[in-house]
Structures are given as C-alpha cells and as structure tokens.
Design a protein around this motif. Structure first.
Motif, PDB file in Angstrom:
ATOM      1  N   LYS A   1       1.046  -1.245   0.087  1.00 59.69           N
ATOM      2  CA  LYS A   1       0.071  -0.171  -0.088  1.00 59.69           C
ATOM      3  C   LYS A   1       0.852   1.227   0.177  1.00 59.69           C
ATOM      4  O   LYS A   1       0.363   2.298   0.842  1.00 59.69           O
ATOM      5  N   ASN A   2       2.030   1.173  -0.635  1.00 61.69           N
ATOM      6  CA  ASN A   2       2.893   2.260  -0.776  1.00 61.69           C
ATOM      7  C   ASN A   2       3.446   2.862   0.500  1.00 61.69           C
ATOM      8  O   ASN A   2       3.867   4.030   0.720  1.00 61.69           O
ATOM      9  N   ALA A   3       3.293   2.262   1.617  1.00 62.51           N
ATOM     10  CA  ALA A   3       3.602   2.460   3.210  1.00 62.51           C
ATOM     11  C   ALA A   3       5.226   3.036   3.200  1.00 62.51           C
ATOM     12  O   ALA A   3       5.381   3.985   3.637  1.00 62.51           O
ATOM     13  N   ARG A   4       5.938   2.377   2.338  1.00 58.70           N
ATOM     14  CA  ARG A   4       7.542   2.797   2.738  1.00 58.70           C
ATOM     15  C   ARG A   4       7.668   4.105   1.915  1.00 58.70           C
ATOM     16  O   ARG A   4       8.317   5.142   2.528  1.00 58.70           O
ATOM     17  N   ASN A   5       7.212   4.403   0.704  1.00 58.77           N
ATOM     18  CA  ASN A   5       7.175   5.691   0.193  1.00 58.77           C
ATOM     19  C   ASN A   5       6.502   7.017   0.872  1.00 58.77           C
ATOM     20  O   ASN A   5       7.049   7.903   0.903  1.00 58.77           O
ATOM     21  N   LEU A   6       5.529   6.367   1.395  1.00 61.33           N
ATOM     22  CA  LEU A   6       4.761   7.659   2.362  1.00 61.33           C
ATOM     23  C   LEU A   6       5.374   7.930   3.278  1.00 61.33           C
ATOM     24  O   LEU A   6       5.649   9.188   3.917  1.00 61.33           O
ATOM     25  N   ILE A   7       5.917   7.049   4.300  1.00 65.17           N
ATOM     26  CA  ILE A   7       6.669   7.136   5.497  1.00 65.17           C
ATOM     27  C   ILE A   7       7.910   8.187   5.289  1.00 65.17           C
ATOM     28  O   ILE A   7       8.373   8.810   6.057  1.00 65.17           O
ATOM     29  N   ARG A   8       8.411   8.003   4.013  1.00 62.70           N
ATOM     30  CA  ARG A   8       9.879   8.545   3.654  1.00 62.70           C
ATOM     31  C   ARG A   8       9.498  10.196   3.207  1.00 62.70           C
ATOM     32  O   ARG A   8      10.379  10.560   3.153  1.00 62.70           O
ATOM     33  N   ARG A   9       8.480  10.420   3.074  1.00 63.62           N
ATOM     34  CA  ARG A   9       7.947  11.852   2.695  1.00 63.62           C
ATOM     35  C   ARG A   9       7.952  12.829   3.939  1.00 63.62           C
ATOM     36  O   ARG A   9       8.090  13.968   3.732  1.00 63.62           O
ATOM     37  N   LEU A  10       8.227  12.121   5.149  1.00 63.00           N
ATOM     38  CA  LEU A  10       8.334  12.910   6.246  1.00 63.00           C
ATOM     39  C   LEU A  10       9.552  12.793   6.924  1.00 63.00           C
ATOM     40  O   LEU A  10      10.142  11.544   6.975  1.00 63.00           O
ATOM     41  N   GLU A  11      10.184  13.638   7.644  1.00 63.33           N
ATOM     42  CA  GLU A  11      11.462  13.567   8.540  1.00 63.33           C
ATOM     43  C   GLU A  11      11.026  12.478   9.788  1.00 63.33           C
ATOM     44  O   GLU A  11       9.790  12.585  10.360  1.00 63.33           O
ATOM     45  N   ARG A  12      11.957  11.796  10.174  1.00 63.33           N
ATOM     46  CA  ARG A  12      11.555  11.265  11.384  1.00 63.33           C
ATOM     47  C   ARG A  12      11.132  11.723  12.728  1.00 63.33           C
ATOM     48  O   ARG A  12      10.370  11.512  13.254  1.00 63.33           O
ATOM     49  N   ASP A  13      11.941  13.130  12.740  1.00 61.85           N
ATOM     50  CA  ASP A  13      11.646  13.654  13.878  1.00 61.85           C
ATOM     51  C   ASP A  13      10.169  14.219  13.852  1.00 61.85           C
ATOM     52  O   ASP A  13       9.550  14.547  14.794  1.00 61.85           O
ATOM     53  N   GLU A  14       9.685  14.755  12.624  1.00 60.24           N
ATOM     54  CA  GLU A  14       8.124  15.051  12.427  1.00 60.24           C
ATOM     55  C   GLU A  14       7.371  13.797  13.107  1.00 60.24           C
ATOM     56  O   GLU A  14       6.514  14.109  13.712  1.00 60.24           O
ATOM     57  N   LEU A  15       7.703  12.826  12.650  1.00 58.67           N
ATOM     58  CA  LEU A  15       6.870  11.431  13.144  1.00 58.67           C
ATOM     59  C   LEU A  15       6.987  11.062  14.833  1.00 58.67           C
ATOM     60  O   LEU A  15       6.130  11.021  15.441  1.00 58.67           O
ATOM     61  N   MET A  16       8.285  11.476  15.042  1.00 60.62           N
ATOM     62  CA  MET A  16       8.442  11.258  16.574  1.00 60.62           C
ATOM     63  C   MET A  16       7.791  12.610  17.330  1.00 60.62           C
ATOM     64  O   MET A  16       7.242  12.350  18.453  1.00 60.62           O
ATOM     65  N   GLU A  17       7.586  13.723  16.848  1.00 63.42           N
ATOM     66  CA  GLU A  17       6.939  14.838  17.404  1.00 63.42           C
ATOM     67  C   GLU A  17       5.507  14.488  17.467  1.00 63.42           C
ATOM     68  O   GLU A  17       4.724  14.758  18.444  1.00 63.42           O
ATOM     69  N   GLU A  18       4.889  13.802  16.465  1.00 67.72           N
ATOM     70  CA  GLU A  18       3.517  13.511  16.419  1.00 67.72           C
ATOM     71  C   GLU A  18       3.431  12.639  17.376  1.00 67.72           C
ATOM     72  O   GLU A  18       2.270  12.743  18.219  1.00 67.72           O
ATOM     73  N   LEU A  19       4.043  11.661  17.586  1.00 70.06           N
ATOM     74  CA  LEU A  19       3.987  10.643  18.740  1.00 70.06           C
ATOM     75  C   LEU A  19       3.995  11.056  19.938  1.00 70.06           C
ATOM     76  O   LEU A  19       2.958  10.753  20.827  1.00 70.06           O
ATOM     77  N   LEU A  20       4.806  11.962  20.402  1.00 71.06           N
ATOM     78  CA  LEU A  20       4.795  12.638  21.641  1.00 71.06           C
ATOM     79  C   LEU A  20       3.746  13.590  21.870  1.00 71.06           C
ATOM     80  O   LEU A  20       3.370  13.563  23.183  1.00 71.06           O
ATOM     81  N   ILE A  21       3.322  14.282  20.758  1.00 65.57           N
ATOM     82  CA  ILE A  21       2.374  15.209  21.371  1.00 65.57           C
ATOM     83  C   ILE A  21       1.036  14.378  21.458  1.00 65.57           C
ATOM     84  O   ILE A  21       0.296  14.869  22.411  1.00 65.57           O
ATOM     85  N   ASN A  22       0.631  13.282  20.764  1.00 64.85           N
ATOM     86  CA  ASN A  22      -0.387  12.577  21.061  1.00 64.85           C
ATOM     87  C   ASN A  22      -0.143  11.760  22.488  1.00 64.85           C
ATOM     88  O   ASN A  22      -1.193  11.518  23.136  1.00 64.85           O
ATOM     89  N   TYR A  23       0.860  11.396  22.708  1.00 62.86           N
ATOM     90  CA  TYR A  23       1.100  10.464  23.911  1.00 62.86           C
ATOM     91  C   TYR A  23       0.901  11.403  25.164  1.00 62.86           C
ATOM     92  O   TYR A  23       0.491  10.858  26.142  1.00 62.86           O
ATOM     93  N   LEU A  24       1.521  12.616  25.101  1.00 63.42           N
ATOM     94  CA  LEU A  24       1.441  13.419  26.142  1.00 63.42           C
ATOM     95  C   LEU A  24       0.102  14.357  26.381  1.00 63.42           C
ATOM     96  O   LEU A  24       0.110  15.107  27.025  1.00 63.42           O
ATOM     97  N   GLY A  25      -0.556  14.229  25.248  1.00 59.75           N
ATOM     98  CA  GLY A  25      -1.887  14.955  25.297  1.00 59.75           C
ATOM     99  C   GLY A  25      -1.650  16.376  24.892  1.00 59.75           C
ATOM    100  O   GLY A  25      -2.591  17.087  25.495  1.00 59.75           O
ATOM    101  N   GLN A  26      -0.498  16.857  24.134  1.00 55.85           N
ATOM    102  CA  GLN A  26      -0.155  18.159  24.103  1.00 55.85           C
ATOM    103  C   GLN A  26      -0.960  18.525  22.705  1.00 55.85           C
ATOM    104  O   GLN A  26      -1.265  18.085  21.903  1.00 55.85           O
ATOM    105  N   LYS A  27      -1.085  19.984  22.344  1.00 55.68           N
ATOM    106  CA  LYS A  27      -1.721  20.692  21.331  1.00 55.68           C
ATOM    107  C   LYS A  27      -3.058  20.531  21.273  1.00 55.68           C
ATOM    108  O   LYS A  27      -3.915  20.202  21.534  1.00 55.68           O
TER     109      LYS A  27
END
Length: 86
Positions: free
Chosen positions: A60-86
């Motif tokens: 489902k084109n997952a590899r190409n899709l995930i490479r369109r974003l920087e890893r730090d952007e992905l980690m930031e999203e995870l932390l924001i959601n985990y910590l309930g920020q924004k």
C-alpha cells in the motif's frame, strides 16, 4: 517558432506536492504493516531509531509514504499525542 512567439514569456507553474500529515502517515503505515502480518509497533520503532526504510513494508505504498516525512516529525507527532499536548 515565429518571431512573435519569441517575444512572449510563457508561464510554467509546478504544483507543490502536498505533504501528508504525520498522524495520517503513521496510521496508514500501521495498517499496512498489520495487514502484512508484521508487528507494527516493533517495525515503526525500528524505522524511527535506525532510519532504515526496510523496516516498513512497501504494501500500500507505506514505505514511500513514510519517507516523505522526516523522522523527527513522526516522533514529534507521537509525543504530542502520547502526552496530550496541542
């Protein structure tokens, strides 16, 4: 070309490629990994730590899709959601 055509400037516009939101990418990649029988959490952690796209399926084109974003952007999203920020 005629002389008249050489006197006019032609406008060329390239549309910017829309970058998907990190949350959408993570959910899509998670689902693709799950469909292929992988443990999505382990695979995503492997990718985020190493940067090696081989951790992500091409299903489902997952590899190409995930490479369109920087890893730090992905980690930031995870932390924001985990910590309930924004």
């Amino acid at each position: 070309m005629t002389q008249e055509n050489l006197e006019h400037t032609v406008m060329f516009k390239v549309e910017k490629e829309e970058v998907p939101k990190a949350k959408e990418v993570l959910l899509t990649v998670y689902a693709a990994l799950q469909e292929k029988g992988y443990n999505p959490i382990n695979q995503l952690v492997g990718y985020l730590l190493s940067g090696d796209p081989a951790y992500i399926t091409s299903h489902k084109n997952a590899r190409n899709l995930i490479r369109r974003l920087e890893r730090d952007e992905l980690m930031e999203e995870l932390l924001i959601n985990y910590l309930g920020q924004k």
